[in-house]
Design a protein around this motif. Structure first.
Motif, mmCIF file in Angstrom:
data_model
loop_
_atom_site.group_PDB
_atom_site.id
_atom_site.type_symbol
_atom_site.label_atom_id
_atom_site.label_comp_id
_atom_site.label_asym_id
_atom_site.label_seq_id
_atom_site.Cartn_x
_atom_site.Cartn_y
_atom_site.Cartn_z
ATOM 1 N N GLY A 159 0.771 -1.232 0.000
ATOM 2 C CA GLY A 159 0.000 0.000 0.000
ATOM 3 C C GLY A 159 0.805 1.286 0.000
ATOM 4 N N ARG A 160 2.131 1.191 0.114
ATOM 5 C CA ARG A 160 2.926 2.415 0.071
ATOM 6 C C ARG A 160 2.987 2.918 -1.362
ATOM 7 N NH1 ARG A 160 3.655 -0.133 4.572
ATOM 8 N NH2 ARG A 160 4.296 1.047 6.390
ATOM 9 N N THR A 161 2.996 4.223 -1.518
ATOM 10 C CA THR A 161 3.068 4.809 -2.856
ATOM 11 C C THR A 161 4.499 4.751 -3.372
ATOM 12 O OG1 THR A 161 3.568 7.034 -2.057
ATOM 13 C CG2 THR A 161 1.218 6.435 -2.249
ATOM 14 N N PRO A 162 4.671 4.860 -4.700
ATOM 15 C CA PRO A 162 6.023 4.923 -5.240
ATOM 16 C C PRO A 162 6.830 6.084 -4.632
ATOM 17 C CG PRO A 162 4.481 4.488 -7.011
ATOM 18 C CD PRO A 162 3.662 4.792 -5.775
ATOM 19 N N GLU A 163 6.167 7.202 -4.372
ATOM 20 C CA GLU A 163 6.858 8.353 -3.780
ATOM 21 C C GLU A 163 7.365 8.019 -2.379
ATOM 22 O OE1 GLU A 163 3.732 8.533 -5.173
ATOM 23 O OE2 GLU A 163 4.357 9.475 -7.054
ATOM 24 N N LYS A 195 8.110 5.006 -1.223
ATOM 25 C CA LYS A 195 9.218 4.060 -1.366
ATOM 26 C C LYS A 195 10.483 4.775 -1.828
ATOM 27 C CE LYS A 195 6.050 0.477 -2.781
ATOM 28 N NZ LYS A 195 5.680 -0.401 -3.883
ATOM 29 N N ARG A 196 10.336 5.695 -2.750
ATOM 30 C CA ARG A 196 11.472 6.468 -3.247
ATOM 31 C C ARG A 196 12.133 7.242 -2.101
ATOM 32 N NH1 ARG A 196 8.727 8.912 -6.981
ATOM 33 N NH2 ARG A 196 8.831 7.150 -8.394
ATOM 34 N N ALA A 197 11.323 7.921 -1.283
ATOM 35 C CA ALA A 197 11.852 8.686 -0.146
ATOM 36 C C ALA A 197 12.504 7.749 0.873
ATOM 37 C CB ALA A 197 10.740 9.498 0.499
ATOM 38 N N PHE A 198 11.896 6.605 1.094
ATOM 39 C CA PHE A 198 12.432 5.638 2.050
ATOM 40 C C PHE A 198 13.804 5.122 1.624
ATOM 41 C CE2 PHE A 198 12.874 1.198 3.409
ATOM 42 C CZ PHE A 198 12.884 1.372 4.785
ATOM 43 N N VAL A 199 13.908 4.677 0.365
ATOM 44 C CA VAL A 199 15.197 4.131 -0.069
ATOM 45 C C VAL A 199 16.273 5.219 -0.126
ATOM 46 C CG1 VAL A 199 14.187 2.161 -1.263
ATOM 47 C CG2 VAL A 199 14.669 4.222 -2.556
ATOM 48 N N ARG A 200 15.874 6.438 -0.409
ATOM 49 C CA ARG A 200 16.826 7.548 -0.396
ATOM 50 C C ARG A 200 17.372 7.757 1.024
ATOM 51 N NH1 ARG A 200 13.660 11.698 -1.770
ATOM 52 N NH2 ARG A 200 13.493 10.847 -3.863
ATOM 53 N N ALA A 201 16.464 7.793 2.006
ATOM 54 C CA ALA A 201 16.864 8.013 3.397
ATOM 55 C C ALA A 201 17.702 6.852 3.940
ATOM 56 C CB ALA A 201 15.627 8.217 4.266
ATOM 57 N N VAL A 202 17.310 5.628 3.627
ATOM 58 C CA VAL A 202 18.059 4.463 4.101
ATOM 59 C C VAL A 202 19.442 4.425 3.457
ATOM 60 C CG1 VAL A 202 18.132 1.934 4.117
ATOM 61 C CG2 VAL A 202 16.017 3.127 4.689
#
Length: 61
Positions: free
Chosen positions: A11-15, A17-24
């Motif tokens: 249910g997470r949006t692509p945006e 996920k994009r922010a998450f992988v950037r931060a991680v």
């Protein structure tokens, strides 16, 4: 090369996920002193009916 496996409910949006992988990636680079290109992140989306905590399925919440 660090490989990070993450399991999330669907249910997470692509945006998101994009922010998450950037931060991680940024945190990994800073903490482990490695190049961003060496950081792999695998996101596995799990249905709520396939995840349980304390003997109860999340789909029953």
């Amino acid at each position: 090369m660090p490989t990070i496996n993450v399991q999330l409910f669907e249910g997470r949006t692509p945006e998101q996920k994009r922010a998450f992988v950037r931060a991680v990636t940024e945190a990994t680079v800073k903490t482990l002193e490695c190049a961003p290109e060496s950081v792999d992140i695998l996101i596995q989306e799990v249905k709520r009916e396939h995840w349980a905590t304390g003997g109860k399925l999340w789909s029953e919440e």
